[in-house]
Structures are given as C-alpha cells and as structure tokens.
Design an enzyme around this catalytic site. Sequence first.
Site, mmCIF file in Angstrom:
data_model
loop_
_atom_site.group_PDB
_atom_site.id
_atom_site.type_symbol
_atom_site.label_atom_id
_atom_site.label_comp_id
_atom_site.label_asym_id
_atom_site.label_seq_id
_atom_site.Cartn_x
_atom_site.Cartn_y
_atom_site.Cartn_z
ATOM 1 N N ASP A 53 0.852 -1.188 0.000
ATOM 2 C CA ASP A 53 0.000 0.000 0.000
ATOM 3 C C ASP A 53 0.887 1.236 0.000
ATOM 4 O O ASP A 53 1.990 1.219 0.575
ATOM 5 C CB ASP A 53 -0.905 0.022 1.237
ATOM 6 C CG ASP A 53 -1.929 -1.107 1.221
ATOM 7 O OD1 ASP A 53 -2.345 -1.499 0.116
ATOM 8 O OD2 ASP A 53 -2.304 -1.593 2.300
ATOM 9 N N ASP A 55 -7.118 -1.589 -4.367
ATOM 10 C CA ASP A 55 -8.127 -1.236 -3.371
ATOM 11 C C ASP A 55 -9.103 -0.198 -3.919
ATOM 12 O O ASP A 55 -10.313 -0.264 -3.670
ATOM 13 C CB ASP A 55 -7.466 -0.673 -2.108
ATOM 14 C CG ASP A 55 -6.622 -1.710 -1.379
ATOM 15 O OD1 ASP A 55 -6.928 -2.915 -1.493
ATOM 16 O OD2 ASP A 55 -5.660 -1.318 -0.705
#
Length: 206
Positions: free
Chosen positions: A157, A178
């Site tokens: 991330d 995401d």
Amino acid sequence: MPETAPPAAKSKLTAFLVVLIVVLYLLDQTTKWYIVLNFPYDWATDMCLRIDRVIEGSTIMDFNIVRVHNTGVAFGTGNGTAWAPFLFLGVQVAALIWLYRLYRRGFFCTTMLKYAWALITVGVLGNMTDRLVQGFFRPGAEALGFFQNLINGYVVDFLDFSFPWLDHYHWPSFNVADSCVCVAAALFLISCFTMPGEKEKAKDKA
C-alpha cells in the site's frame, strides 16, 4: 447492457472489459513495484524510511506517498496476524472463481454491473499477486522454503491520506487495486437503485 443485446455488441463490451482489466492490473503492479524499488524499508521495525509529502499543511487533507506492508485485507484489516496470509489468499482465489462463474451465468446483466465486475476482478488479482510474489523478495528469502516465502507475502500500500478537519483522522493506506474495489462497490450500490435506461431497452428490442 442487457444479456439479450446483440452478440456483436456483447462481444465488443467483453473485449473492452478484458482490456480494462489488463490495463488497470498493470497500473496496479507498476505503481507497487515503483514503491518497492524506490522507497527503502526497515525490516527490523517494519517502517518505511522515505515519505514523499505531496500535500501538506492543507486544512482539508494531507496526502503522502509511503510504503506500507499489509498482510491483512483491504485497509489493513487483520494486518500482522498469523492467520491472515492463509485466510485472505484463499478468499481471493475463491473470489476469482466465483466472480468468473457469475459472469458466465449472466449475473452481471447491465453495463454498470459488468464494469463493477471488471473493477473488482482487478482488485482481487492485483492484491493476490502481491501475496503470491512479494514474500520471495524479502531479505533472507533465499534461505527459506517455498511455502514459508509464500506465507510471508504481503500487499503493498502506498496512498496515504489524513484529514485535519476530522481531528486529523488518518485513512488506512491503500493502493490502485483497493481503489478499484471501492469503485466497484459504489457501482454495485448504484445499480441496486437504478434500472436499465430507455436507450438500453431500445437496443435490447432492436
């Protein structure tokens, strides 16, 4: 676009969705590998050693580029737990099979639902690739066995937001995959309250 649309139109849409999946998947993986290769990481403390501050000092939001290793699921759920790698990898494999079967059976019967299917497929594929691959590039991975490296997988991330006007609330870091899942969820929600437009109905009758 209803499932009863002309075969040529359905084939054209399906081809476009496949291209969309490939492009977004490559974007997801390219951005993640850019982060891995350019943002040094302290494995002893699980801390990123570089933070690029893109927006700072705003009263609306702060935006940083960081490097976060997520062994959980979207937005850090289950991160750092021993069971997360097993559970979430299995869930992602099952989700891909389930999504494919639903698409083949015509469950995604409108254009909006088909786009949602493509986006959620990208999200699952992108993060699943991380779980399958990233563990093999950790320091010392060459001394470990195949399954141990597989267990050590994680999702990269890097998009990091906080909001000063919400008492400096920090949104969990996320990535392109995401984002695709979130947009897909929004499309699914919207589709629950909308019906195929008149133009689509007219095409269906043609």
